[in-house]
Write a protein that holds these residues in place. Structure first.
Motif: not given
Length: 319
Positions: A157-161, A214-221, A287-295
């Motif tokens: 998944p992408t960070p957005r997903e 939430a976390s999925a695919g090694g990504i936490t957002i 909705i603002t999100w952050s994680g995986a070194g991105q925003t």
């Protein structure tokens, strides 16, 4: 000489017998235009990009939707490494495919090591496999054993997903409508009199802010949502955009205009369906999100709820 008899007639929208104008604050028994059959929540989501602006700057309608983000990212903080800082990386390279879980590029060792080699970590050839794990950020190359191929983050998944998963956990909902004059057969407003609109009993799920992870695919957002504005379709061809949740009406306010969210009708609702104006409040969320070194930013629009109010005309008859 005839005496002058003055009386106020409320030209009711359907029943000629209306004679009472209710000034009390209203709490609408609203009707959601669509509900989730599983949860009963009012959920009508339409993603909108906002009004275009200069790249990196908000448009006229608030922050822009920033897209999906990169599925593959480097984050060396768990290794005590701060440079380079966390951020996106290509999902593939000559060294293999990137795995967020291992924080390196993965490729199978060719040929596989012989039986008894320490890289098997006590396993036998054919029981899983040995892989190269290469970090170009540090120059580190190690071998790892894994029963199954390490996750390929390029197919994940992408960070957005992942942010969308966090948004689902928020259970965002349309506002409950507060409006004066109040809906109902025993209430009627007047042409030229102020109408007050507000979000009844606002909470984190109807106006925000609310934060979930939430976390999925090694990504936490981690995502935070809040309402940017509420657009009120007043049913007479007018839309009122309110930047706040509105102010609840009190009888002591009398004929004052709402300080932050109001409207004035210029004609009665006598010729409308059900002799009433249908008022719809639509929330626009950011909705603002952050994680995986991105925003990033996600725009959600379309959460709405409706009610009906009756508007009559005041006439003075002189006999």
């Amino acid at each position: 000489m005839h005496g002058i008899l003055t009386r106020l007639l409320l030209t009711a929208v359907s029943a000629a017998g209306f004679s009472v104008l209710v000034h009390a604050p209203s709490y609408a028994d609203t009707v959601c235009s669509q509900t989730d059959p599983a949860t009963g929540e009012c959920l009508i989501w339409i993603e909108v990009p906002g009004t275009p602006g200069t790249p990196g700057e908000p448009g006229d309608d608030g922050p822009q939707d920033t897209g999906s983000g990169a599925a593959c990212y480097w984050d060396g903080t768990s290794q005590g490494i701060t440079k380079p800082p966390p951020g996106p990386v290509p999902c593939s390279s000559p060294a293999g495919y990137w795995s967020n879980s291992y924080n390196c590029y993965i490729s199978p060792v060719e040929p596989q090591p012989p039986a008894g080699d320490p890289s098997w970590q006590g396993h036998e050839p054919g029981d899983g496999a040995v892989y190269n794990c290469y970090q170009p950020q540090t120059g580190l190359l190690i071998t790892i054993w894994s029963q199954d191929p390490p996750p390929n983050s390029g197919t994940g998944p992408t960070p957005r997903e992942v942010a969308q998963i966090a948004i689902e956990q928020m259970h965002l909902s349309a506002i409950n409508i507060g409006i004066a004059p109040e809906p109902g057969p025993d209430s009627i407003g007047l042409v030229g009199m102020p109408v007050w609109m507000w979000a009844k009993d606002p909470n984190a799920h109807t106006v925000g802010p609310i934060t979930e992870s939430a976390s999925a695919g090694g990504i936490t957002i981690t995502a935070t949502a809040k309402v940017l504005h509420i657009t009120w379709d007043m049913g007479d061809g007018t839309e009122v955009v309110c930047e706040t949740a509105g102010t609840p009406y009190k009888p002591s306010y009398g004929r004052e205009d709402s300080p932050d969210c109001g409207h004035t009708y210029t004609k009665s609702s006598a010729h409308e369906t059900d002799d009433a104006y249908t008022v719809t409040a639509t929330s626009s969320w950011v909705i603002t999100w952050s994680g995986a070194g991105q925003t990033g930013t996600i725009r959600l629009d379309g959460l709405n709820r409706s009610t009906q109010i009756r508007i009559g005309e005041a006439q003075v008859l002189v006999n």
